[in-house]
Design an enzyme around this catalytic site. Structure first.
Site, PDB file in Angstrom:
ATOM      1  N   TYR A 118     -11.349  16.388  48.653  1.00 36.44           N
ATOM      2  CA  TYR A 118     -10.957  16.833  49.860  1.00 36.44           C
ATOM      3  C   TYR A 118     -12.452  16.835  50.682  1.00 36.44           C
ATOM      4  O   TYR A 118     -13.616  17.089  49.988  1.00 36.44           O
ATOM      5  CB  TYR A 118     -10.763  18.006  50.208  1.00 36.44           C
ATOM      6  CG  TYR A 118      -8.939  18.320  49.745  1.00 36.44           C
ATOM      7  CD1 TYR A 118      -7.954  17.837  50.268  1.00 36.44           C
ATOM      8  CD2 TYR A 118      -8.945  19.173  48.535  1.00 36.44           C
ATOM      9  CE1 TYR A 118      -6.735  18.094  49.917  1.00 36.44           C
ATOM     10  CE2 TYR A 118      -7.532  19.652  48.037  1.00 36.44           C
ATOM     11  CZ  TYR A 118      -6.562  18.886  48.714  1.00 36.44           C
ATOM     12  OH  TYR A 118      -5.247  18.999  48.205  1.00 36.44           O
ATOM     13  N   PHE A 142      -6.213  17.422  44.243  1.00 38.98           N
ATOM     14  CA  PHE A 142      -5.229  18.109  45.021  1.00 38.98           C
ATOM     15  C   PHE A 142      -5.400  19.497  45.061  1.00 38.98           C
ATOM     16  O   PHE A 142      -4.669  20.395  45.864  1.00 38.98           O
ATOM     17  CB  PHE A 142      -3.696  17.849  44.643  1.00 38.98           C
ATOM     18  CG  PHE A 142      -3.347  16.297  44.630  1.00 38.98           C
ATOM     19  CD1 PHE A 142      -3.050  16.011  46.038  1.00 38.98           C
ATOM     20  CD2 PHE A 142      -3.374  15.372  43.693  1.00 38.98           C
ATOM     21  CE1 PHE A 142      -2.642  14.470  46.252  1.00 38.98           C
ATOM     22  CE2 PHE A 142      -2.654  13.996  43.739  1.00 38.98           C
ATOM     23  CZ  PHE A 142      -2.606  13.638  45.100  1.00 38.98           C
ATOM     24  N   HIS A 163       3.076   9.085  48.170  1.00 39.94           N
ATOM     25  CA  HIS A 163       2.173  10.416  48.512  1.00 39.94           C
ATOM     26  C   HIS A 163       2.598  11.607  48.949  1.00 39.94           C
ATOM     27  O   HIS A 163       3.519  11.325  50.008  1.00 39.94           O
ATOM     28  CB  HIS A 163       0.935   9.750  49.130  1.00 39.94           C
ATOM     29  CG  HIS A 163      -0.307  10.626  48.846  1.00 39.94           C
ATOM     30  ND1 HIS A 163      -0.577  11.725  49.657  1.00 39.94           N
ATOM     31  CD2 HIS A 163      -1.405  10.413  48.187  1.00 39.94           C
ATOM     32  CE1 HIS A 163      -1.848  12.409  49.390  1.00 39.94           C
ATOM     33  NE2 HIS A 163      -2.156  11.474  48.279  1.00 39.94           N
ATOM     34  N   ASP A 221      -9.634  10.744  46.162  1.00 43.33           N
ATOM     35  CA  ASP A 221     -10.958  11.185  46.254  1.00 43.33           C
ATOM     36  C   ASP A 221     -10.924  12.647  46.548  1.00 43.33           C
ATOM     37  O   ASP A 221      -9.799  13.278  47.080  1.00 43.33           O
ATOM     38  CB  ASP A 221     -11.812  10.359  47.072  1.00 43.33           C
ATOM     39  CG  ASP A 221     -11.495  10.524  48.571  1.00 43.33           C
ATOM     40  OD1 ASP A 221     -10.360  10.784  48.884  1.00 43.33           O
ATOM     41  OD2 ASP A 221     -12.197  10.083  49.334  1.00 43.33           O
TER      42      ASP A 221
END
Length: 225
Positions: free
Chosen positions: A62, A73, A182, A60
């Protein structure tokens, strides 16, 4: 949103309008919803379906208004504060390809056909994953199915367990699926570093006769600062 509106049936569904109503109520209640309303669908705006050759799946946005701008990202051009996960992505980029990034906006990738798609498209400021379950997942699953079904050779980058749940919507017989932990500082050293996602993706694209991605960020960043 260019060709996505016609391709993705979810945009004509009642569930999509329910999400819009929910967000309107939240904003009217004084809650700060990120990214800005005009940026929510930036991933689709910057990367039309016709151009998609790589998909990077995030969780989702930031939860910081200085960072969220609708691309998984990525952060806005000129933003000096780079989140830790993005720092690790750029570190792996340099290790993998030798490319050093001067900033954290990934718009140049998006404009080349890299769909930077979060599974959830909005968040309440300061509250990560706060919009889980309001319906965005159904939309992004629909998007992934459309890409998988309509495109011939796409490279999907799935970083972390949340993203890897998307694998079931991808036809792995014709597409590349690159999985690793991740890039978060909590997991990057468990296999994200040295996973070589960028060179692996380009090798696949070249093998299939598709123009590889120019992963450099410098040219675009320089024009905006």
């Amino acid at each position: 949103m260019n060709d996505w509106l016609e391709a993705v049936s979810f945009f004509a569904s009642s569930q999509y309008y329910q999400i819009r109503d929910f967000l309107e109520v939240e904003r009217e209640a004084g809650k700060s919803i990120l990214p800005a309303e005009s940026d929510v669908f930036n991933a689709l705006k910057y990367t039309p379906l016709e151009t998609v050759k790589v998909v990077v799946v995030g969780q989702d946005p930031y939860p910081n208004k200085h960072h969220a701008h609708g691309l998984a990202f990525s952060i806005p051009p000129g933003e000096p504060d780079i989140p830790k996960s993005l720092k690790n992505i750029l570190k792996e980029l340099e290790t993998d390809t030798g490319i050093s990034a001067p900033g954290g906006t990934l718009i140049p990738w998006a404009k080349q056909g890299v769909l930077l798609l979060n599974r959830i498209l909005t968040v309440e400021e300061g509250k990560s994953n706060s919009h889980k379950g309001i319906g965005w997942e159904d939309l992004t699953e629909d998007i992934l199915r459309v890409v998988s079904n309509r495109k011939k050779h796409v490279a999907f980058i799935l970083w972390g367990r949340q993203a890897q749940r998307s694998k079931k919507f991808i036809d792995v017989t014709k597409h590349l699926v690159h999985e690793s932990p991740h890039p978060s500082p909590l997991s990057a050293y468990r296999g994200f570093f040295d996973s070589k996602p960028f060179s692996t993706v380009n090798s696949f694209l070249v093998e299939k006769g598709v123009k590889p991605v120019d992963w450099r960020l410098q040219p675009y960043f320089s024009k905006l600062t």
